[in-house]
Design a protein around this motif. Structure first.
Motif, short mmCIF file in Angstrom:
data_model
loop_
_atom_site.label_atom_id
_atom_site.label_comp_id
_atom_site.label_asym_id
_atom_site.label_seq_id
_atom_site.Cartn_x
_atom_site.Cartn_y
_atom_site.Cartn_z
N LEU A 231 4.61 24.11 36.99
CA LEU A 231 5.83 23.19 36.31
C LEU A 231 6.32 24.14 35.13
O LEU A 231 5.80 24.71 34.61
CB LEU A 231 5.14 21.99 36.26
CG LEU A 231 4.94 20.91 37.18
CD1 LEU A 231 3.86 19.82 36.81
CD2 LEU A 231 5.97 20.61 38.28
N PRO A 232 7.75 23.97 34.91
CA PRO A 232 8.34 24.47 33.90
C PRO A 232 8.07 23.96 32.65
O PRO A 232 8.24 24.63 31.53
CB PRO A 232 9.81 24.30 34.13
CG PRO A 232 10.04 22.82 34.83
CD PRO A 232 8.72 22.70 35.85
N ILE A 233 7.42 22.65 32.54
CA ILE A 233 7.33 22.30 30.98
C ILE A 233 5.89 21.40 31.30
O ILE A 233 5.15 21.27 32.37
CB ILE A 233 8.12 21.27 30.83
CG1 ILE A 233 8.00 20.14 31.77
CG2 ILE A 233 9.48 21.60 30.51
CD1 ILE A 233 8.79 18.72 31.27
N LYS A 234 5.22 21.14 30.17
CA LYS A 234 3.77 20.74 29.88
C LYS A 234 4.03 19.34 30.55
O LYS A 234 4.98 18.35 30.11
CB LYS A 234 3.24 20.34 28.52
CG LYS A 234 2.88 21.82 28.12
CD LYS A 234 2.19 21.59 26.65
CE LYS A 234 2.01 23.18 26.15
NZ LYS A 234 1.41 22.79 24.55
N VAL A 235 3.12 18.66 31.39
CA VAL A 235 3.07 17.27 31.88
C VAL A 235 1.63 17.02 31.59
O VAL A 235 0.52 17.38 31.62
CB VAL A 235 3.17 17.44 33.46
CG1 VAL A 235 2.99 15.89 34.14
CG2 VAL A 235 4.50 17.84 33.89
N ARG A 236 1.68 15.75 31.05
CA ARG A 236 0.41 14.86 30.67
C ARG A 236 0.27 13.63 31.68
O ARG A 236 1.41 12.87 31.64
CB ARG A 236 0.54 14.43 29.17
CG ARG A 236 0.48 15.60 28.20
CD ARG A 236 0.01 15.35 26.86
NE ARG A 236 -1.37 14.84 26.85
CZ ARG A 236 -1.79 13.38 26.29
NH1 ARG A 236 -0.63 12.63 26.15
NH2 ARG A 236 -2.67 13.25 26.59
N ILE A 237 -0.52 13.55 32.27
CA ILE A 237 -0.72 12.40 33.29
C ILE A 237 -1.92 11.89 33.30
O ILE A 237 -2.99 12.65 33.65
CB ILE A 237 -0.08 12.81 34.73
CG1 ILE A 237 -0.02 12.30 35.81
CG2 ILE A 237 -0.93 14.26 35.08
CD1 ILE A 237 0.66 12.65 37.02
N PRO A 238 -2.04 10.58 33.34
CA PRO A 238 -3.37 9.99 33.45
C PRO A 238 -3.86 9.80 34.83
O PRO A 238 -3.31 9.40 35.65
CB PRO A 238 -3.26 8.51 32.85
CG PRO A 238 -1.80 8.39 33.40
CD PRO A 238 -1.16 9.54 33.22
N ASN A 239 -5.33 10.09 35.06
CA ASN A 239 -6.03 9.99 36.33
C ASN A 239 -5.70 8.49 37.05
O ASN A 239 -5.55 8.38 38.10
CB ASN A 239 -7.53 10.44 36.20
CG ASN A 239 -8.02 10.85 37.48
OD1 ASN A 239 -7.63 10.34 38.63
ND2 ASN A 239 -9.36 11.47 37.33
N ARG A 240 -6.44 7.49 36.38
CA ARG A 240 -6.53 6.08 36.48
C ARG A 240 -7.27 5.71 37.49
O ARG A 240 -8.00 4.76 37.63
CB ARG A 240 -4.93 5.71 36.92
CG ARG A 240 -4.05 5.59 35.86
CD ARG A 240 -4.58 5.16 34.49
NE ARG A 240 -4.77 3.64 34.81
CZ ARG A 240 -3.76 2.72 34.68
NH1 ARG A 240 -2.82 2.93 34.45
NH2 ARG A 240 -4.43 1.38 34.76
N TYR A 241 -7.75 6.46 38.73
CA TYR A 241 -8.49 5.97 39.75
C TYR A 241 -9.55 7.30 40.13
O TYR A 241 -9.04 8.36 40.21
CB TYR A 241 -7.92 5.54 41.01
CG TYR A 241 -7.26 4.27 40.73
CD1 TYR A 241 -7.89 2.92 40.69
CD2 TYR A 241 -5.81 4.53 40.49
CE1 TYR A 241 -6.79 1.85 40.34
CE2 TYR A 241 -5.10 3.44 40.34
CZ TYR A 241 -5.72 1.98 40.51
OH TYR A 241 -4.67 1.03 40.00
N VAL A 242 -10.77 7.11 40.53
CA VAL A 242 -11.81 7.88 41.08
C VAL A 242 -12.58 7.28 42.09
O VAL A 242 -12.75 6.26 41.81
CB VAL A 242 -12.64 8.54 40.00
CG1 VAL A 242 -13.58 7.61 39.47
CG2 VAL A 242 -13.37 9.81 40.86
N SER A 243 -12.85 7.98 43.21
CA SER A 243 -13.37 7.41 44.36
C SER A 243 -14.99 7.02 43.76
O SER A 243 -15.49 7.70 43.08
CB SER A 243 -13.71 8.12 45.39
OG SER A 243 -14.42 9.27 44.98
N ARG A 244 -15.44 5.97 44.09
CA ARG A 244 -16.99 5.38 43.96
C ARG A 244 -18.04 6.67 43.97
O ARG A 244 -18.70 6.96 43.05
CB ARG A 244 -17.47 4.16 44.64
CG ARG A 244 -18.77 3.88 44.30
CD ARG A 244 -19.27 3.54 43.17
NE ARG A 244 -18.27 2.53 42.59
CZ ARG A 244 -18.62 1.83 41.07
NH1 ARG A 244 -19.48 2.33 40.46
NH2 ARG A 244 -18.08 1.00 40.66
N PRO A 245 -17.97 7.43 45.16
CA PRO A 245 -19.03 8.61 45.26
C PRO A 245 -18.80 9.57 44.18
O PRO A 245 -19.68 10.05 43.60
CB PRO A 245 -18.59 8.94 46.69
CG PRO A 245 -18.11 7.68 47.43
CD PRO A 245 -17.30 7.14 46.52
#
Length: 348
Positions: A231-245
Motif C-alpha cells: 500500500l502507498p501509505i500507512k494503514v491502521r486497522i483494528p482486528n475486531r474478531y478472532v476465531s475461538r480456536p
C-alpha cells in the motif's frame, strides 16, 4: 485539584494517553455519530483542562488527543485563543505528541496561525473519495470543505492523517480510498468500522453498520497488503474478531484492554472520565470531576466493577459472530502507534 487515592492507584504508572473532549459542540450532525448523545452546548473550562493535563502528565501521559464534538469550535468566538493556549501549554509541560481531531469544516484562516506548530497530527475525518458517498452521512458540502483543508494543511507542511468510519456505503471501495489519500499527500489512514456490538451505541448510530463478515474480509485483505508493504501509505486497522480456536491457543495475545491496563483517560465536558470509548452514551465511568476534585467512581456504574473485569477480552461488547471472539476496538497489532513504539504489551 484533589484526587481520590483509588484513582491514582488504578493507573499504577501505566497511563500513556489522554483523550480530552474539550467541547461537545459540533458543526455537523453525522447520521452515525458515535457521540450523538453527548452533543450539547458545553465545553471544559480552560483552567480545569490545564489542571487535569498537568496531573495526567505527572502520572505518565505523553500523548494528547484534543477531540469533541468538534475541537476547533473551542473558544471559537474569541478566535480560538483558549484552544491555541491549551496546545501551547500541553507542549510546554511535556506532552510529546499532540493530535487535533477535526471534521475539516474549518475556515481557511484557522490553519494559518503559528500557534499550531506544536500539533503532531491533524487527524481529519473523511469517509470516501466519492463526494456523495461521504456526504450521505456527514452532510452536503462536507467533502469539499474537508478535502480542501487537508490539501491546505499538507501544503503548509503540517503532519496529517485521515480517520475513516467504515460503513455500508464505503466498505466496498476502501482500497481506492487509500490510493486517493496517497495522491493528495496524506501519509496515514486510520479505519474505524461501524459494527453492532450489543451496546448503547447501537441505538444511536443509525443504519450504517456493516456486518461482521464484511469487516473480517476487509481486515484480512488489508492486513495482507500492509504486511506485504504493497500500500502507498500507512494503514491502521483494528482486528475486531478472532476465531475461538485461534483465541484459545494464545489468549494473552488478544487480551489487550485499556481498562485493564489503565493506559488512557477520556475526559468529557459533562464531568465524566472514562477509559473505554464503548461506555460513551452510558452512565458508566472510572471517575467524575469538577474544578476542584477527581472523584473515583464506585459501585456498578464503575468501569472496573468486578463482574465486568471478568469478561475477556473485551468487557464492553456483547455480540460475537459465528463463534468468533470480539476484540477491543483499539486492538491494532503490529501497527505504527506513537505510544506503543517503544513499549511492550502482551497484546502487541
Amino acid at each position: 485539584m484533589k484526587i481520590d487515592k483509588e484513582f491514582i492507584d488504578y493507573f499504577d504508572g501505566n497511563l500513556k494517553q489522554v483523550f480530552l473532549y474539550i467541547t461537545d459542540l459540533c458543526n455537523l450532525s453525522c447520521d452515525y455519530c458515535l457521540y450523538k448523545t453527548t452533543i450539547a452546548d458545553r465545553s471544559i473550562e480552560y483552567s480545569t483542562a490545564c489542571k487535569m493535563l498537568k496531573i495526567f502528565k505527572e502520572y505518565g501521559a505523553k500523548k494528547l488527543t484534543l477531540i469533541g464534538g468538534e475541537p476547533t469550535l473551542y473558544d471559537v468566538e474569541n478566535d480560538n485563543k483558549k484552544l491555541m493556549s491549551l496546545i501551547k501549554y500541553s507542549a510546554e509541560i511535556g506532552y510529546e505528541y499532540i493530535r487535533l481531531d477535526t471534521n475539516g469544516q474549518l475556515d481557511s484562516n484557522f490553519l494559518l496561525t503559528s500557534s499550531l506548530k506544536d500539533v503532531s497530527d491533524f487527524a481529519f475525518s473523511l469517509d470516501s473519495h466519492i463526494e456523495n458517498v461521504n456526504d450521505k452521512y456527514r452532510g452536503n458540502g462536507s467533502y469539499k470543505r474537508c478535502v480542501s483543508r487537508i490539501k491546505q494543511a499538507i501544503q503548509i507542511g503540517y503532519p496529517t492523517s485521515v480517520t475513516c468510519c467504515v460503513n455500508k456505503s464505503n466498505s466496498s471501495h476502501l482500497s481506492e480510498f487509500v490510493y486517493f489519500l496517497a495522491d493528495i499527500g496524506v501519509p496515514v489512514v486510520n479505519f474505524h468500522p461501524l459494527l453492532e456490538m450489543g451496546i448503547e451505541r447501537d441505538k444511536f448510530t443509525g443504519f450504517s453498520h456493516i456486518d461482521p463478515q464484511t469487516w473480517i474480509n476487509i481486515y484480512s485483505e488489508m492486513r495482507r497488503e500492509v504486511e506485504n508493504e504493497s500500500l502507498p501509505i500507512k494503514v491502521r486497522i483494528p482486528n475486531r474478531y478472532v476465531s475461538r480456536p485461534e483465541y484459545d491457543k494464545e489468549p494473552k495475545a488478544y487480551n489487550y484492554c485499556p481498562v485493564r491496563i489503565g493506559e488512557r483517560v477520556l475526559v468529557h465536558p459533562d464531568g465524566n472520565i472514562r477509559i473505554c470509548a464503548l461506555c460513551i452514551g452510558t452512565k458508566m465511568s472510572i471517575a467524575t470531576y469538577d474544578e476542584n476534585y477527581i472523584n473515583f467512581q464506585e459501585g456498578n456504574l464503575s468501569e472496573i466493577f468486578p463482574s465486568r473485569l471478568k469478561k475477556k477480552p473485551c468487557m464492553s461488547q456483547q455480540k460475537n459472530f459465528n463463534g468468533t471472539v470480539p476484540l477491543c476496538i483499539s486492538y491494532k497489532p503490529h501497527q505504527d502507534e506513537y505510544v506503543w513504539n517503544n513499549e511492550s504489551y502482551d497484546s502487541m
